[in-house]
Scaffold this active site. Structure first.
Site, PDB file in Angstrom:
ATOM      1  N   ARG A  62     -57.194 -56.500 -36.595  1.00  0.00           N
ATOM      2  CA  ARG A  62     -57.336 -55.926 -35.256  1.00  0.00           C
ATOM      3  C   ARG A  62     -58.790 -55.973 -34.787  1.00  0.00           C
ATOM      4  O   ARG A  62     -59.059 -55.997 -33.594  1.00  0.00           O
ATOM      5  CB  ARG A  62     -56.829 -54.482 -35.243  1.00  0.00           C
ATOM      6  CG  ARG A  62     -55.315 -54.351 -35.278  1.00  0.00           C
ATOM      7  CD  ARG A  62     -54.890 -52.906 -35.093  1.00  0.00           C
ATOM      8  NE  ARG A  62     -53.456 -52.780 -34.907  1.00  0.00           N
ATOM      9  CZ  ARG A  62     -52.859 -51.688 -34.416  1.00  0.00           C
ATOM     10  NH1 ARG A  62     -53.597 -50.640 -34.072  1.00  0.00           N
ATOM     11  NH2 ARG A  62     -51.561 -51.649 -34.278  1.00  0.00           N
ATOM     12  N   LYS A 136     -66.353 -63.980 -16.786  1.00  0.00           N
ATOM     13  CA  LYS A 136     -67.325 -63.278 -15.944  1.00  0.00           C
ATOM     14  C   LYS A 136     -68.640 -64.042 -15.914  1.00  0.00           C
ATOM     15  O   LYS A 136     -69.286 -64.157 -14.858  1.00  0.00           O
ATOM     16  CB  LYS A 136     -67.557 -61.858 -16.473  1.00  0.00           C
ATOM     17  CG  LYS A 136     -68.616 -61.088 -15.691  1.00  0.00           C
ATOM     18  CD  LYS A 136     -68.743 -59.643 -16.154  1.00  0.00           C
ATOM     19  CE  LYS A 136     -69.800 -58.926 -15.326  1.00  0.00           C
ATOM     20  NZ  LYS A 136     -69.881 -57.473 -15.668  1.00  0.00           N
ATOM     21  N   HIS A 284     -29.608 -75.655   7.477  1.00  0.00           N
ATOM     22  CA  HIS A 284     -29.945 -74.253   7.743  1.00  0.00           C
ATOM     23  C   HIS A 284     -29.398 -73.337   6.639  1.00  0.00           C
ATOM     24  O   HIS A 284     -28.755 -72.323   6.900  1.00  0.00           O
ATOM     25  CB  HIS A 284     -29.450 -73.824   9.116  1.00  0.00           C
ATOM     26  CG  HIS A 284     -30.073 -74.587  10.255  1.00  0.00           C
ATOM     27  ND1 HIS A 284     -31.436 -74.718  10.386  1.00  0.00           N
ATOM     28  CD2 HIS A 284     -29.516 -75.281  11.272  1.00  0.00           C
ATOM     29  CE1 HIS A 284     -31.697 -75.446  11.461  1.00  0.00           C
ATOM     30  NE2 HIS A 284     -30.559 -75.809  12.008  1.00  0.00           N
ATOM     31  N   ASP A 480      -4.866 -60.491   8.928  1.00  0.00           N
ATOM     32  CA  ASP A 480      -5.082 -61.437  10.032  1.00  0.00           C
ATOM     33  C   ASP A 480      -5.890 -62.656   9.597  1.00  0.00           C
ATOM     34  O   ASP A 480      -5.617 -63.788  10.034  1.00  0.00           O
ATOM     35  CB  ASP A 480      -5.725 -60.751  11.241  1.00  0.00           C
ATOM     36  CG  ASP A 480      -7.006 -60.000  10.905  1.00  0.00           C
ATOM     37  OD1 ASP A 480      -7.452 -60.043   9.735  1.00  0.00           O
ATOM     38  OD2 ASP A 480      -7.561 -59.346  11.823  1.00  0.00           O
TER      39      ASP A 480
END
Length: 526
Positions: A62, A136, A284, A480
Site C-alpha cells: 500500500r 499538474k 426520423h 376498436d
C-alpha cells in the site's frame, strides 16, 4: 529533455518494448513491484523505487511511491530556482517521464464473485497521486496512462533528442485527469451502490451518486435544429458492436440527427435476425421499412417496398456485407447514411462517385449486446435512468389467448413484427408478412390512429395486408383497435396484454376468428 522515467503498470501490454526503447535512448529506468521484476528479467537495468526512496515497500504494497523522492521529482518546476534548490538540498532527482496505469478496479468489481474486501484492495492510491502530480507539472513531465501513446511519444523523443513538446505533454495531461476522474467515479459508483452501511451489503444497480464518463468524438455544425449547438460523445466503456465504434469510410460529416437515426437503424437491424440478411430503413428515428432475406440485396429490396416515399433521404442499415449488387441498388436512391459491418471493394467504388453518402462500417460485436447498461433521459434539473430495453421475447414465452392457434408461418411473422415494433415510437402498430414490414404506424397519441395510419401506408405502397401479422407495442385498451387491424386484413396479432379489457379484446379476436398471442412484455419507446 527526458533523462529519468518511472514505470509502474498493471497492464503490461507493450511495457517491455517501451522500456527497451527508452534504455536505448539513454533514459534511466525506475520501477516498482511486478513491473520492475519483469523489466529486470528482460535484462534491463532498473532501479527499484525502494532503492530510490531508502524505504522498503510497506503494508502489503500500500505504501511504496508515497515519498518526497518520488513526488518531489515529479512536482519540481524546472524553471523555478527555489524548487530546484530545494530538491538538490534534499538529494532528490527529477523524474521526467511517468508511465502508470492503475489497479484494475472496474474489471475487478465486474466479476460476480468479487467481494467488498477485494474491491477495496483494488483501489489504487499511489498511482493516482503520481499521475496527478505529473499531470499538474506537465510543462516539465511527460505522463502516460495508456499503452496506445507509447509509440507516438517514442517517435517524438527520437526526433527531438529525447525532448517532448509542451503541446504533447498538455494533451497527455488532459488524458490523465480524465482517466483519474473516471477511476474515482467508478469507485464512488461502487461504494454508493451498497444499499446498507456494511461491507456485505447487497449492491443496487442505481448508486446513490452516479458518475458517467464520456469522451468527445466530434463537435457538430448544429444540433437537432440549426439554432442548437451539439457534440457527439462516446461512452468510455462503449461495448463492442455499438454505434460509437463506427468507422466512416466516406461522406460528409455526420450530423446530430444522422447519429441519432443511425443508432436506431443499427440496433434494430442487429436484433431482427442472426441467421438471415436483414435491412432496416429509418426515417426520423422510426423504421419505415424492415425485411429479412437470403441476401443483403433482397433484404434491401423488400424493406424499400414498405414505404419508398419515406425511405427517400433515410438511414439504411444492413447486418451483412454490402456487396456490389446491393450497392448498385441502394445507389439509385437518395440515402443519407448507409451502415454495414463491411463494404466490398466494388461497393466502395460504386459509392465513390456519391461523395455525400456517408458510409459507416461497424463491427457486429460477435453476439455481445451493444446496449449500454443505462438508458438515460434528461429532464429539468435531473436525469431519468433505467436499464436498457434489451429483452427479446422468445416463442416459448408467448401465450396463445384465442381459440385459434397461430400457424407456424403466422408465428414466424408475429415474432418478426414484434421485434420491429420494439424500435417504433409509441403508439406503435406494425403489419408484417413473409419477412418484411407492410405498414408501420408510429408516434400517435391514439393506438387506433396508429393502426389506421399503418394500413393507409400499406395501401399507398400497394401492399396487401390480407393474412398479415400485426404487432402492437402495448396492449389494446379497447376492441376498436383490434377491429381496425382485422378489417385491414390481419389474421394474427401479437401484443403484451394486461389491459382491464383484455377479455373484451380476446372475445373480439375469437369473434373475428384470428389468432392472438400475449407477450407479457411492453416496449414503449418515447
Amino acid at each position: 529533455m527526458i533523462r529519468t522515467a518511472l514505470l509502474s503498470v498493471s497492464d503490461k501490454n507493450g511495457i517491455v518494448e517501451f522500456a527497451q526503447a527508452l534504455h536505448q535512448l539513454g533514459v534511466k529506468l525506475i520501477s516498482t513491484g511486478g513491473t520492475a521484476k519483469l523489466l529486470a528479467d528482460k535484462g534491463l537495468p532498473v532501479t527499484e523505487v525502494s532503492a530510490l526512496t531508502g524505504f522498503p515497500e510497506m503494508l502489503d504494497g500500500r505504501v511504496k511511491t508515497l515519498h518526497p523522492k518520488v513526488h518531489g521529482g515529479l512536482l519540481a518546476r524546472r524553471d523555478s530556482k527555489e524548487h530546484m534548490a530545494a530538491i538538490q538540498e534534499h538529494g532528490i532527482d527529477t523524474i521526467d517521464l511517468l508511465v502508470i496505469n492503475l489497479y484494475p478496479f472496474t474489471e475487478t468489481i465486474s466479476k460476480s464473485e468479487c467481494s467488498f474486501d477485494e474491491a477495496v484492495e483494488n483501489i489504487d492510491i499511489g498511482g493516482p497521486a503520481m499521475l496527478r502530480a505529473a499531470a499538474k507539472n506537465h510543462q516539465d513531465v511527460t505522463v502516460l496512462v495508456s499503452p496506445d501513446d507509447y509509440s507516438s511519444v517514442l517517435e517524438e523523443m527520437r526526433r527531438n533528442q529525447n525532448a517532448v513538446s509542451y503541446t504533447t505533454n498538455l494533451a497527455l495531461a488532459k488524458k490523465v485527469f480524465a482517466h483519474t476522474a473516471q477511476y474515482d467515479g467508478a469507485i464512488a459508483n461502487y461504494l454508493s451502490s451498497l444499499n446498507e452501511q456494511h461491507k456485505h451489503a447487497k449492491r443496487s444497480p442505481y448508486p446513490q451518486t452516479l458518475h458517467l464518463a464520456f469522451e468527445r468524438v466530434q463537435e457538430m455544425r448544429y444540433g437537432e435544429n440549426p439554432h442548437q449547438s451539439a457534440a457527439f460523445y462516446r461512452d468510455i466503456e462503449a461495448p463492442a458492436g455499438s454505434l460509437a465504434h463506427y468507422k466512416q469510410l466516406q461522406g460528409k460529416e455526420l450530423s446530430f440527427n444522422n447519429i441519432a437515426d443511425a443508432d436506431a437503424a443499427w440496433e434494430c437491424v442487429k436484433s431482427i435476425s442472426d441467421s438471415k440478411a436483414a435491412c432496416v430503413i429509418i426515417k426520423h428515428a422510426n423504421p419505415c421499412g424492415v425485411a429479412i432475406a437470403s441476401t443483403a440485396l433482397e433484404s434491401y429490396q423488400k424493406a424499400l417496398q414498405t414505404d419508398p416515399t419515406s425511405a427517400f433521404g433515410g438511414i439504411i442499415a444492413l447486418n451483412r456485407e454490402c456487396d456490389e449488387a446491393c450497392a448498385q441498388a441502394i445507389a439509385k436512391q437518395f440515402v443519407e447514411v448507409l451502415i454495414a459491418p463491411h463494404f466490398s471493394e466494388s461497393a466502395k467504388a460504386i459509392f465513390a462517385s456519391k461523395q455525400n453518402v456517408r458510409l459507416l462500417e461497424i463491427p457486429l460485436g460477435e453476439g455481445v449486446s451493444s446496449l449500454a447498461q443505462y438508458d438515460l433521459k434528461r429532464v429539468g434539473g435531473g436525469l431519468l435512468v433505467q436499464s436498457s430495453d434489451s429483452k427479446n421475447v422468445l416463442p416459448s414465452e408467448l401465450k396463445v389467448v384465442t381459440k385459434r392457434q397461430p400457424t407456424p408461418t403466422e408465428l414466424t411473422d408475429l415474432m418478426f413484427a414484434w421485434r420491429v415494433a420494439k424500435f417504433v415510437k409509441s403508439n406503435a402498430i406494425v403489419y408484417c408478412a413473409n419477412g418484411m414490414t407492410l405498414g408501420v404506424g408510429a408516434g400517435q397519441m391514439s393506438r387506433i390512429d396508429s393502426a389506421r395510419i399503418a394500413s393507409i401506408k400499406a395501401e399507398h405502397a400497394g401492399l396487401s395486408l390480407k393474412g398479415s401479422a400485426v404487432a402492437s407495442d402495448a396492449f389494446f385498451p379497447f376492441r376498436d383497435g383490434l377491429d381496425v387491424v382485422v378489417a385491414a386484413g390481419a389474421k394474427s396479432v401479437i401484443q403484451p396484454g394486461g389491459s382491464m379489457r383484455d377479455e373484451e379484446v380476446i372475445a373480439a379476436a375469437n369473434e373475428h376468428g384470428i389468432a392472438m398471442v400475449f407477450t407479457n412484455t411492453r416496449h414503449f419507446r418515447h
